[in-house]
Design a protein around this motif. Structure first.
Motif, short mmCIF file in Angstrom:
data_model
loop_
_atom_site.label_atom_id
_atom_site.label_comp_id
_atom_site.label_asym_id
_atom_site.label_seq_id
_atom_site.Cartn_x
_atom_site.Cartn_y
_atom_site.Cartn_z
N ASN A 81 0.81 -1.10 -0.02
CA ASN A 81 -0.14 -0.12 -0.04
C ASN A 81 0.94 1.21 -0.17
O ASN A 81 1.74 1.46 0.84
CB ASN A 81 -1.04 -0.07 1.20
N PHE A 82 0.76 2.35 -0.97
CA PHE A 82 1.48 3.24 -1.22
C PHE A 82 0.69 4.56 -0.77
O PHE A 82 1.02 5.67 -1.01
CB PHE A 82 1.92 3.51 -2.69
N GLY A 83 -0.59 4.31 -0.19
CA GLY A 83 -1.45 5.35 0.21
C GLY A 83 -1.06 5.88 1.50
O GLY A 83 -1.91 6.99 1.72
N LYS A 84 -0.09 5.74 2.31
CA LYS A 84 0.57 6.35 3.46
C LYS A 84 1.78 6.90 3.01
O LYS A 84 2.62 6.73 2.06
CB LYS A 84 0.52 5.15 4.67
N PRO A 85 2.22 7.72 3.93
CA PRO A 85 3.49 8.51 4.06
C PRO A 85 4.47 7.50 3.56
O PRO A 85 5.70 7.75 3.13
CB PRO A 85 3.58 9.33 5.13
#
Length: 64
Positions: free
Chosen positions: A49-53
């Protein structure tokens, strides 16, 4: 290709990598990986998942 769907990456014909860009991973994402594993006969999927910092990686293993 898995049925009508295509996995994001297949590494060395042994590991499926499923990429997401969401705020939080949900059980539906893990279920998607498990379905890919069952359909292909492989045993390991990495859910990224790349949706967080900071990238979040979840390893999913299909036990027979």
């Amino acid at each position: 290709v898995v049925g009508e769907f295509a996995a994001d990456l297949l590494v060395d014909d042994s590991v499926i990598v499923e990429l997401k860009a969401v705020k939080a991973l949900d059980e539906i994402h893990s279920a998607q990986c498990l379905n890919y594993l069952k359909a292909t006969g492989l045993t390991v999927c990495l859910l990224v998942n790349f949706g967080k910092p900071r990238a979040e990686i979840k390893r999913i293993v299909l036990d027979f």
